[in-house]
Design a protein around this motif. Structure first.
Motif, PDB file in Angstrom:
ATOM      1  N   PHE A  20      26.401 -95.253  14.360  1.00  0.00           N
ATOM      2  CA  PHE A  20      27.029 -96.463  13.821  1.00  0.00           C
ATOM      3  C   PHE A  20      26.182 -97.134  12.741  1.00  0.00           C
ATOM      4  O   PHE A  20      26.689 -97.877  11.926  1.00  0.00           O
ATOM      5  N   CYS A  21      24.863 -96.878  12.740  1.00  0.00           N
ATOM      6  CA  CYS A  21      23.984 -97.637  11.842  1.00  0.00           C
ATOM      7  C   CYS A  21      24.234 -97.344  10.358  1.00  0.00           C
ATOM      8  O   CYS A  21      24.149 -98.243   9.520  1.00  0.00           O
ATOM      9  N   CYS A  22      24.591 -96.104  10.016  1.00  0.00           N
ATOM     10  CA  CYS A  22      24.873 -95.803   8.602  1.00  0.00           C
ATOM     11  C   CYS A  22      26.032 -96.669   8.110  1.00  0.00           C
ATOM     12  O   CYS A  22      25.994 -97.194   7.011  1.00  0.00           O
ATOM     13  N   ASN A  23      27.053 -96.830   8.953  1.00  0.00           N
ATOM     14  CA  ASN A  23      28.199 -97.678   8.567  1.00  0.00           C
ATOM     15  C   ASN A  23      27.752 -99.086   8.238  1.00  0.00           C
ATOM     16  O   ASN A  23      28.208 -99.678   7.267  1.00  0.00           O
TER      17      ASN A  23
ATOM     18  N   GLY B 147      14.842 -90.312   4.567  1.00  0.00           N
ATOM     19  CA  GLY B 147      15.840 -91.181   5.203  1.00  0.00           C
ATOM     20  C   GLY B 147      15.084 -92.148   6.072  1.00  0.00           C
ATOM     21  O   GLY B 147      13.871 -92.322   5.922  1.00  0.00           O
ATOM     22  N   CYS B 148      15.793 -92.771   6.995  1.00  0.00           N
ATOM     23  CA  CYS B 148      15.130 -93.759   7.854  1.00  0.00           C
ATOM     24  C   CYS B 148      14.065 -93.092   8.732  1.00  0.00           C
ATOM     25  O   CYS B 148      14.226 -91.945   9.153  1.00  0.00           O
ATOM     26  N   VAL B 149      13.032 -93.864   9.021  1.00  0.00           N
ATOM     27  CA  VAL B 149      12.026 -93.404   9.982  1.00  0.00           C
ATOM     28  C   VAL B 149      12.729 -93.257  11.343  1.00  0.00           C
ATOM     29  O   VAL B 149      13.501 -94.131  11.743  1.00  0.00           O
ATOM     30  N   LEU B 150      12.509 -92.135  11.988  1.00  0.00           N
ATOM     31  CA  LEU B 150      13.099 -91.793  13.300  1.00  0.00           C
ATOM     32  C   LEU B 150      14.631 -91.777  13.314  1.00  0.00           C
ATOM     33  O   LEU B 150      15.248 -91.996  14.368  1.00  0.00           O
ATOM     34  N   CYS B 151      15.234 -91.532  12.170  1.00  0.00           N
ATOM     35  CA  CYS B 151      16.696 -91.401  12.124  1.00  0.00           C
ATOM     36  C   CYS B 151      17.143 -90.409  13.207  1.00  0.00           C
ATOM     37  O   CYS B 151      16.536 -89.342  13.353  1.00  0.00           O
ATOM     38  N   PRO B 152      18.180 -90.734  13.971  1.00  0.00           N
ATOM     39  CA  PRO B 152      18.604 -89.814  15.035  1.00  0.00           C
ATOM     40  C   PRO B 152      19.049 -88.439  14.534  1.00  0.00           C
ATOM     41  O   PRO B 152      19.140 -87.489  15.309  1.00  0.00           O
TER      42      PRO B 152
END
Ligand code: SF4
Length: 250
Positions: free
Chosen positions: A99-102, A178-183
């Motif tokens: 959901f975070c990308c949204n 991308g984000c640190v620790l992106c899932p």
């Protein structure tokens, strides 16, 4: 530069000119190598555009520093930090519940033609994308991916030939940014060593969600906050059968 490579550059610039909307493009600039190429091609093509970078609040500091070197890129802050968003959703994002990308990255460009550096070669999922496509979530938004058919080697050749500045993390061996620790990223150990402070913030958010929920998170039970954290880090898990609706819920 050989003719073949010159051709793919000309083709990308032609695409940019052919699809130029009256109001200009909304260029989604991530700070990665592909968007550096897109930004340079767009500047050269003479089309109208405005470029934007969406901070997620768990971005590698090196990436943010690189983005700040681009004078024509507007930096946008999200309404909630990643940690506030996790508390709001009462769960950590995971591979199947992203959901975070949204919320953090894909909010801009409504009613516009959004230009990106998406390429087929990046993943099986991206190999299904079209050069011009409609956003499946927001019907007012369309996408143009002018270098969709470029290989990674084309991207690096372009960067070296044009002497384009890129994020220093590539020279440290990072392949994708991308984000640190992106899932979506399974290289958790590398991230924990490189960005311990941001990784501790993820851990705090994860354990806070556990404490807030009493251990039942999106149809799964976890015995302890530590178990939830380790499960999240393992990147193996799915929450459960009914997790998908949460993806769309406010
Ligand atoms: S953590 Fe990953 S999925 Fe979430 S906003 Fe960042 S890049 Fe997107």
């Amino acid at each position: 530069m050989n003719d073949l490579f010159g051709n793919i550059i000309d083709r990308a610039i032609e695409r940019l000119r052919a699809f130029e909307p009256e109001e200009g493009y909304y260029l989604a600039y991530s700070g990665g190598k592909d968007s550096d190429v897109i930004l340079d091609l767009t500047r050269r093509s003479g089309v109208k555009f405005d470029a934007h970078h969406s901070l997620t609040t768990c971005d590698p500091p090196e990436l943010v520093r690189h983005v700040k070197t681009q004078p024509d890129v507007e930096i946008q802050r999200p309404k909630m930090t990643m940690w506030e968003l996790i508390r709001h959703k009462k769960m950590m994002p995971c591979r199947t519940t992203r959901f975070c990308c949204n919320y953090q990255k894909e909010t801009g460009g409504n009613g516009r033609v959004v230009m990106t550096g998406v390429r087929w070669q990046e993943s099986n999922r991206r190999a299904q994308r079209k050069m011009v496509e409609q956003c499946y979530r927001n019907k007012t938004k369309r996408y143009l991916h002018p270098i969709i058919d470029w290989s990674e080697s084309d991207v690096w050749t372009y960067i070296r030939t044009r002497k384009i500045k890129y994020c220093s993390l590539y020279d440290e061996g990072f392949k994708r940014l991308g984000c640190v620790l992106c899932p979506m990223n399974s290289n958790t150990q590398q991230h924990m060593e490189r960005w311990p402070r941001l990784c501790r913030a993820w851990e705090r958010a994860c354990k806070a969600v556990y404490n807030q929920s009493g251990g039942k998170i999106a149809n799964r039970n976890f015995e302890s906050a530590e178990e939830y954290w380790q499960w999240w880090l393992s990147r193996d898990g799915k929450y459960g059968q009914n997790e998908m609706p949460l993806f769309f819920r406010d």
